[in-house]
Design a protein around this motif. Structure first.
Motif, PDB file in Angstrom:
ATOM      1  N   UNK A 100     -21.717  18.452 -44.554  1.00  0.00           N
ATOM      2  CA  UNK A 100     -21.102  17.465 -45.454  1.00  0.00           C
ATOM      3  C   UNK A 100     -20.118  16.534 -44.774  1.00  0.00           C
ATOM      4  N   UNK A 101     -20.312  16.294 -43.475  1.00  0.00           N
ATOM      5  CA  UNK A 101     -19.505  15.323 -42.725  1.00  0.00           C
ATOM      6  C   UNK A 101     -17.994  15.548 -42.877  1.00  0.00           C
ATOM      7  N   UNK A 102     -17.524  16.727 -42.515  1.00  0.00           N
ATOM      8  CA  UNK A 102     -16.102  17.031 -42.738  1.00  0.00           C
ATOM      9  C   UNK A 102     -15.137  16.106 -42.004  1.00  0.00           C
ATOM     10  N   UNK A 103     -15.551  15.581 -40.842  1.00  0.00           N
ATOM     11  CA  UNK A 103     -14.590  14.763 -40.083  1.00  0.00           C
ATOM     12  C   UNK A 103     -14.249  13.476 -40.818  1.00  0.00           C
ATOM     13  N   UNK A 104     -15.147  13.038 -41.702  1.00  0.00           N
ATOM     14  CA  UNK A 104     -14.854  11.814 -42.460  1.00  0.00           C
ATOM     15  C   UNK A 104     -13.708  12.067 -43.441  1.00  0.00           C
ATOM     16  N   UNK A 105     -13.508  13.339 -43.799  1.00  0.00           N
ATOM     17  CA  UNK A 105     -12.487  13.645 -44.816  1.00  0.00           C
ATOM     18  C   UNK A 105     -11.175  14.112 -44.192  1.00  0.00           C
TER      19      UNK A 105
END
Ligand SMILES: CC(=O)N[C@H]1[C@@H](OP(=O)(O)OP(=O)(O)OC[C@H]2O[C@@H](n3ccc(=O)[nH]c3=O)[C@H](O)[C@@H]2O)O[C@H](CO)[C@@H](O)[C@@H]1O[C@H](C)C(=O)N[C@@H](C)C(=O)N[C@H](CCC(=O)O)C(=O)O
Ligand SMILES: Nc1ncnc2c1ncn2[C@@H]1O[C@H](COP(=O)(O)OP(=O)(O)OP(=O)(O)O)[C@@H](O)[C@H]1O
Length: 510
Positions: A100-105
């Motif tokens: 879920x693309x954690x680095x974007x958050x």
């Protein structure tokens, strides 16, 4: 995630893409490791130095893999198998999607450079925590910030584990992560898919040339972090900034390599962020910090000019996120140290014992120069060089120890499969044997230094820092420099007690 989601994600040829586009099979797990394959999962075959996943695809399918990604054709069946030009890239793409693309958050800080990565990431963490921004860490010491800490196998984990760790941090409520980004990690694409907000450059000196072959290649690997900050100005909420040491000639080159905002720092009269009036005292380091035309007094408990650079790097990285200078300066003043980095080991005697991870010529020189700035008497330096890698730095390390320490003692580091004596021979090549002591056994070398040291002497034990092991041959044995120092003084105290007892005993019976 369903197989059809991978149709547009991966670098596939058109027929394969069309084959996948309607496949609603659920993919319930993802791994590049045959030992971790779960029923219903995806297995990405990676070719490493010791193991090639391509030879084990059928085994992964037997364990229940429903979707397999390979880099070349394999003789296997029973799952959807697709071929991509670069399975490492596919692993990064799938991991970002799957977790879920954690680095974007998260606010993501990537710190690269030969020395200072661990220290700077820790300083960033301390500052962010002081500003009520919970921050995890990925680096040499460990991975923290998820439900539980993980031991670090690499400074920079692979693309899959990065996404696992970042998603654990996100789930644990972290808002940020400070991450050490090694040149090897960059060149192997381990940070592909990580959306960094801020990239920090500390310095570039000789290291890892067994891997990168030339200094130019080593620099190019570091430059990737700054180029990968992106080439667009619509990053959603992320404002991308490169924080660069402008005193380093390679820092000056990096300024040209990014389209992100740049904030430079230095101590030599240039830089957006500058340290001047530097004073090293018994209570640490003092300097004046200037940013945006304002000047602030700063006190660090950390010793050494190199830690001023580390503090400037952490200041710049957090300042660009809107944290007030006074909050940053207060947080920096509270930091007492990072494990194995200029770590002062308390002793019952007036000898100052320092354990430090300096394992490059530049790192060793910095530490010894810092010690010289406060040492009152002799400086002992116990140091070795690792085996199976970087033979070129061995003579430089020994020469620096002989130049800057009164009593250099050469010993084993992690010899790996090399003979420790052969490594020491290369270190001392050309040096006068009267100017150093050699003891291949690291414990003996430490005991020797401590037993020779008198009040007001300093003993530096360099090279292994936080490591609690020594790799001899292919065996990893427990060995901890700090524990060795403690054991020496405990044994000395015990032997003093038993001597007193025996003296009393004999005097009583005399
Ligand atoms: C030379 C190098 O970079 N090696 C890295 C590489 O190991 P490798 O090629 O031997 O991997 P391998 O064991 O052949 O496995 C290949 C693949 O097969 C899989 N596998 C493996 C075994 C098995 O039974 N089944 C299976 O599927 C593995 O999960 C992997 O995906 O891939 C591993 C997994 O990502 C890394 O841990 C390993 O780093 C080793 C430990 C290492 O020492 N690396 C150094 C050079 C390094 O990366 N250092 C930097 C810099 C440190 C610094 O700044 O000082 C770092 O970031 O740590
Ligand atoms: N900014 C710096 N410049 C030069 N030397 C430094 C700097 N910061 C730390 N050092 C020295 O390098 C050693 C390693 O520091 P640190 O662990 O912070 O660097 P690192 O980049 O994380 O190293 P590694 O990647 O090898 O783990 C320290 O113990 C110190 O001796």
């Amino acid at each position: 995630m369903q197989i059809k989601d991978c149709a547009t994600l991966l670098n596939l040829d058109q027929p394969t893409r069309q084959r996948l586009v309607a496949d609603q099979t659920e993919v319930t797990s993802l791994t590049p490791d045959t030992r971790q394959v779960q029923p219903g999962g995806c297995f990405v075959a990676i070719k490493g130095q010791h193991f090639d996943g391509h030879a084990h695809v059928q085994e992964a399918i037997a364990k229940g893999a429903v979707f397999v990604v390979v880099g070349h054709p394999v003789a296997a069946s029973g799952a959807v198998i697709v071929q991509v030009p670069d399975p490492n890239q596919a692993l990064a793409q799938l991991s970002v999607r799957f977790f879920g693309d954690p680095s974007a958050k998260l606010k993501l800080f990537g710190v690269t450079g030969t020395n200072g990565k661990t220290t700077v990431t820790h300083l960033i963490q301390q500052i962010l925590n002081a500003a009520a921004t919970d921050c995890g860490l990925i680096g040499t010491l460990a991975v923290t910030g998820g439900k539980q800490p993980h031991a670090a196998l690499n400074t920079t984990p692979d693309a899959y584990w990065n996404q696992v760790y970042l998603s654990e941090m996100e789930q644990a409520g972290k808002q940020a992560c400070a991450m050490e980004v090694s040149s090897i990690g960059l060149s192997q694409g381990r940070v592909r898919g990580i959306d960094f907000d801020t990239a920090v450059f500390t310095n570039l000196t000789e290291d890892h040339l067994d891997y990168h072959k030339t200094f130019a290649d080593y620099f190019e690997a570091k430059a990737l972090l700054f180029e990968q900050l992106g080439n667009t100005y619509h990053h959603g909420q992320k404002v991308k900034t490169a924080v660069i040491n402008i005193d380093d000639p390679y820092g000056r080159k990096l300024v040209q390599r990014t389209t992100a905002n740049v904030l430079t720092y230095g101590t030599k009269g240039r830089g957006d962020l500058q340290a001047t009036d530097i004073r090293v005292g018994a209570d640490g380091t003092h300097f004046s910090l200037t940013i945006a035309g304002r000047r602030y007094p700063v006190h660090l408990q950390l010793m050494g000019k190199f830690n001023i650079y580390n503090a400037l790097a952490a200041f710049g990285a957090t300042y660009v996120h809107g944290i007030a200078p006074k909050t940053i300066i207060r947080a920096l003043a509270k930091v007492t140290g990072v494990r194995g980095r200029f770590e002062i080991v308390p002793t019952p005697e007036q000898v100052t014992v320092i354990v430090d991870y300096a394992h490059t010529p530049d790192g060793l020189e910095n530490v010894l120069q810092t010690i010289a700035s406060f040492a009152q008497r002799r400086v002992f330096c116990v140091v070795g060089c690792g085996g199976d890698r970087e033979a070129a730095k061995r003579p430089a390390m020994a020469t620096i120890a002989c130049q800057l320490a009164d009593e250099p003692i050469f010993t084993a580091d992690n010899p790996h499969t090399e003979d420790p004596d052969a490594i020491i021979d290369q270190m001392v090549d050309g040096l006068d044997p009267a100017t150093y002591t050699r003891l291949r056994d690291r414990k003996q070398a430490i005991v020797y230094a401590l037993s020779q040291a008198k009040a007001k002497d300093v003993v530096l034990i360099a090279g292994k820092g936080h490591e609690d092991y020594q790799v001899i041959g292919t065996q990893k044995q427990h060995f901890d420099d700090v524990e060795q120092v403690q054991a020496y003084y405990a044994a000395k105290a015990a032997s003093a007690v038993s001597k007193t007892r025996s003296v009393n005993y004999f005097s009583k019976n005399a």
